[in-house]
Design an enzyme around this catalytic site. Structure first.
Site, PDB file in Angstrom:
ATOM      1  N   LEU A   1       0.832  -1.208   0.000  1.00  0.00           N
ATOM      2  CA  LEU A   1       0.000   0.000   0.000  1.00  0.00           C
ATOM      3  C   LEU A   1       0.870   1.263   0.000  1.00  0.00           C
ATOM      4  CD1 LEU A   1      -2.826  -0.924   2.565  1.00  0.00           C
ATOM      5  CD2 LEU A   1      -2.947  -0.972   0.071  1.00  0.00           C
TER       6      LEU A   1
ATOM      7  N   CYS B   1       9.405  -7.245 -14.157  1.00  0.00           N
ATOM      8  CA  CYS B   1       8.162  -8.057 -14.179  1.00  0.00           C
ATOM      9  C   CYS B   1       6.882  -7.240 -14.332  1.00  0.00           C
ATOM     10  CB  CYS B   1       8.093  -8.921 -12.932  1.00  0.00           C
ATOM     11  SG  CYS B   1       9.318 -10.234 -12.956  1.00  0.00           S
TER      12      CYS B   1
HETATM   13  P1  NAD Z   1      16.898 -13.273 -16.902  1.00  0.00           P
HETATM   14  O1  NAD Z   1      16.963 -12.427 -18.104  1.00  0.00           O
HETATM   15  O2  NAD Z   1      17.637 -12.852 -15.667  1.00  0.00           O
HETATM   16  O3  NAD Z   1      17.409 -14.745 -17.246  1.00  0.00           O
HETATM   17  C1  NAD Z   1      17.070 -15.444 -18.383  1.00  0.00           C
HETATM   18  C2  NAD Z   1      18.281 -16.292 -18.798  1.00  0.00           C
HETATM   19  O4  NAD Z   1      17.908 -17.179 -19.836  1.00  0.00           O
HETATM   20  C3  NAD Z   1      19.437 -15.453 -19.334  1.00  0.00           C
HETATM   21  O5  NAD Z   1      20.613 -15.728 -18.595  1.00  0.00           O
HETATM   22  C4  NAD Z   1      19.572 -15.916 -20.790  1.00  0.00           C
HETATM   23  O6  NAD Z   1      20.902 -15.893 -21.271  1.00  0.00           O
HETATM   24  C5  NAD Z   1      19.020 -17.326 -20.706  1.00  0.00           C
HETATM   25  N1  NAD Z   1      18.563 -17.913 -21.971  1.00  0.00           N
HETATM   26  C6  NAD Z   1      17.837 -17.342 -22.956  1.00  0.00           C
HETATM   27  N2  NAD Z   1      17.624 -18.228 -23.948  1.00  0.00           N
HETATM   28  C7  NAD Z   1      18.201 -19.389 -23.587  1.00  0.00           C
HETATM   29  C8  NAD Z   1      18.314 -20.667 -24.189  1.00  0.00           C
HETATM   30  N3  NAD Z   1      17.766 -20.939 -25.370  1.00  0.00           N
HETATM   31  N4  NAD Z   1      19.007 -21.627 -23.549  1.00  0.00           N
HETATM   32  C9  NAD Z   1      19.583 -21.370 -22.345  1.00  0.00           C
HETATM   33  N5  NAD Z   1      19.490 -20.169 -21.717  1.00  0.00           N
HETATM   34  C10 NAD Z   1      18.817 -19.194 -22.330  1.00  0.00           C
HETATM   35  O7  NAD Z   1      15.368 -13.473 -16.579  1.00  0.00           O
HETATM   36  P2  NAD Z   1      14.662 -13.661 -15.152  1.00  0.00           P
HETATM   37  O8  NAD Z   1      14.522 -12.353 -14.473  1.00  0.00           O
HETATM   38  O9  NAD Z   1      15.297 -14.797 -14.450  1.00  0.00           O
HETATM   39  O10 NAD Z   1      13.203 -14.097 -15.622  1.00  0.00           O
HETATM   40  C11 NAD Z   1      12.951 -15.340 -16.246  1.00  0.00           C
HETATM   41  C12 NAD Z   1      11.447 -15.558 -16.329  1.00  0.00           C
HETATM   42  O11 NAD Z   1      10.886 -15.645 -15.008  1.00  0.00           O
HETATM   43  C13 NAD Z   1      10.674 -14.427 -17.006  1.00  0.00           C
HETATM   44  O12 NAD Z   1       9.602 -14.970 -17.703  1.00  0.00           O
HETATM   45  C14 NAD Z   1      10.181 -13.591 -15.850  1.00  0.00           C
HETATM   46  O13 NAD Z   1       9.038 -12.861 -16.172  1.00  0.00           O
HETATM   47  C15 NAD Z   1       9.884 -14.647 -14.823  1.00  0.00           C
HETATM   48  N6  NAD Z   1       9.968 -14.192 -13.434  1.00  0.00           N
HETATM   49  C16 NAD Z   1      10.958 -13.353 -13.046  1.00  0.00           C
HETATM   50  C17 NAD Z   1      11.051 -12.963 -11.715  1.00  0.00           C
HETATM   51  C18 NAD Z   1      12.119 -11.998 -11.261  1.00  0.00           C
HETATM   52  O14 NAD Z   1      12.006 -11.480 -10.162  1.00  0.00           O
HETATM   53  N7  NAD Z   1      13.162 -11.743 -12.053  1.00  0.00           N
HETATM   54  C19 NAD Z   1      10.121 -13.445 -10.778  1.00  0.00           C
HETATM   55  C20 NAD Z   1       9.153 -14.334 -11.202  1.00  0.00           C
HETATM   56  C21 NAD Z   1       9.070 -14.706 -12.530  1.00  0.00           C
END
Ligand code: NAD
Length: 434
Positions: free
Chosen positions: A251, A261
């Site tokens: 809040l 996100c």
């Molecule tokens: P990020 O960008 O930190 O990490 C993604 C990783 O995937 C990168 O290191 C990238 O190099 C790798 N990657 C991409 N293509 C690939 C492939 N073909 N093979 C292997 N590795 C590959 O992303 P993130 O923040 O960890 O988020 C990931 C997902 O989780 C997103 O959908 C996000 O919305 C969701 N999410 C994120 C959070 C958060 O707080 N960051 C929380 C909940 C959900």
């Protein structure tokens, strides 16, 4: 159990490390050689409290490995988590190129029954799309599960180990049993398993983030009105939060939500709605309120300083929230861009996120300070952008000798107004001005 986690970012690395911590044999993969090399040297590429120790311990215990060879990792595992990015696309949709690429790799490397467990935030229908892609590349049996992640950067390890819930969406009993087995050490009364279908699981994640974003924009609207009529939004938040239908969390009024996100997820849900001929009216307003909220800082500076040309503005905090180095879509970027457009000279300090900020926004011509007081010299105003704990106290004597003009715009409402007035500071919070 042998598990592969594809994508070693904020979610993937925490997932991999925590699954190893509870006893599984985990291989984390990424396409970034740089990340994998760092991890193999025992260094972690992100700032996340508590993560380093877990990664080190599990590498030592040989339960956690890192590789760029995703194909081999899939062949060696039964459960394959995908935690790749789903950034905002050109038309504000979720860009699924990385998810699709992983689905292809998964399909091509099935050596027997395996489960694709999607951790990324993806639009409803992605599970079916993944099934379709995998089927094109294999004759082997497989299942697809939606297992959205709810961890918060800054407390990700704790959130993973003691989640409010674990959501699993699947139509397969066999896959459900496998996931239950994986999460058994974590599941307890306070961390229940929510079993549902894939589509509902996918929507739970978007609905959760959209609800949280709605609370923020709602309070930001109340804050703007509070400023106009002389009320204090902090008192209002306390007063309404005691109603247990509302609750006290989320809040806080401020400079709007940011990060990797909320902005993209709210936009993606609006986009998905449109694709079905549905207009998310509330979410469009949530987004609109958020887009203009950061400008309040500029408006407040202009009210006090009239013109920002040549003015020296100090900014405390760059990451989108404390305890993380994540600067993706951080409100600091919008505020700094606006200040530069107005002709101000901007100096910044953040205890953790300065290197990430330089890497992401090299085009911003700003000065990076050695510490938080270093950037206050001759400053015309200080803007508090990220509420890191170390910013919560101020050495007023130091501040008065350093700053040219003692004006503080408190973008997170962390300071006490009376204390500011006592120390001769011109102070303005968000919805807490009077
Ligand atoms: P990020 O960008 O930190 O990490 C993604 C990783 O995937 C990168 O290191 C990238 O190099 C790798 N990657 C991409 N293509 C690939 C492939 N073909 N093979 C292997 N590795 C590959 O992303 P993130 O923040 O960890 O988020 C990931 C997902 O989780 C997103 O959908 C996000 O919305 C969701 N999410 C994120 C959070 C958060 O707080 N960051 C929380 C909940 C959900």
């Amino acid at each position: 159990m042998k598990i592969t986690v594809i994508g070693t970012g904020y979610v993937g690395l925490v997932t991999g490390a925590c699954l190893a911590e509870i006893g599984h044999d985990v291989i984390c993969t990424d396409i970034s050689k740089e990340k994998i090399n760092m991890l193999n040297e025992g260094r972690i590429p992100i700032y996340e409290p508590g993560l380093q120790e877990i990664v080190e311990r599990n590498i030592r215990e040989k339960r956690l490995n890192f590789t760029t060879n995703t194909a081999k990792a899939i062949k060696d595992s039964t459960a394959v988590f995908s935690a790749v990015g789903t950034p905002m696309g050109k038309n504000h949709e979720a860009d699924l190129q990385y998810v699709k690429a992983v689905a292809v790799t998964f399909g091509k490397n099935l050596t027997g029954y395996k489960v694709f467990i999607n951790k990324s935030t993806v639009p409803v229908g992605t599970g079916d799309m993944v099934k379709g892609i995998v089927k094109k590349h294999t004759k082997n049996e497989f299942d697809v599960v939606s297992n959205p992640e709810f961890l918060k950067e800054g407390s990700a390890v704790k959130d993973f180990m003691t989640p409010d819930r674990i959501v699993i969406g699947t139509e397969s009993k066999r896959a459900e049993e496998l996931i239950e087995e994986i999460y058994r050490p974590i599941v307890r009364a306070q961390s229940p398993l929510v079993k549902t279908d894939i589509k509902s699981a996918e929507l739970i994640k978007y609905a959760a983030n959209s609800m949280l974003a709605t609370r923020i924009s709602f309070m930001n609207e109340i804050a703007r009105y509070a400023d106009l009529v002389g009320a204090d939004v902090r008192q209002v938040a306390y007063g309404i939060g005691l109603d247990d239908r509302i609750g006290p969390r989320f809040l806080q009024a401020g400079i709007g939500y940011g990060g990797s996100c909320f902005p993209k997820d709210v936009q993606a849900l609006i986009h998905s709605g449109k694709a079905e001929g549905y207009e998310f009216n509330i979410l469009k307003a949530v987004e609109e309120v958020n887009q203009r909220q950061y400008q309040l800082v500029i408006e407040k500076l202009l009210q006090n300083l009239q013109d920002l040309k040549g003015r020296k503005i100090a900014v405390w905090g760059l990451s989108f929230k404390p305890k993380t180095d994540d600067v993706r879509d951080a409100p600091s970027t919008k505020i700094i861009r606006s200040l530069l457009e107005e002709g101000a000279e901007v100096s910044v300090f953040d205890p953790v996120a300065m290197e990430e900020f330089k890497k992401h926004y090299p085009e911003l011509s700003i000065k990076y300070g050695k510490d938080r007081y270093d950037i206050l010299k001759d400053a015309d105003a200080l803007v508090l952008v990220t509420e890191w704990d170390e910013f919560r106290t101020i050495d007023f004597e130091k501040l008065s000798t350093l700053m040219g003009n003692q004006l503080i715009i408190d973008g997170r409402n962390i300071y006490n107004k009376e204390e500011m007035i006592r120390n001769n500071i011109e102070y303005s919070g968000i919805g807490a001005t009077h």
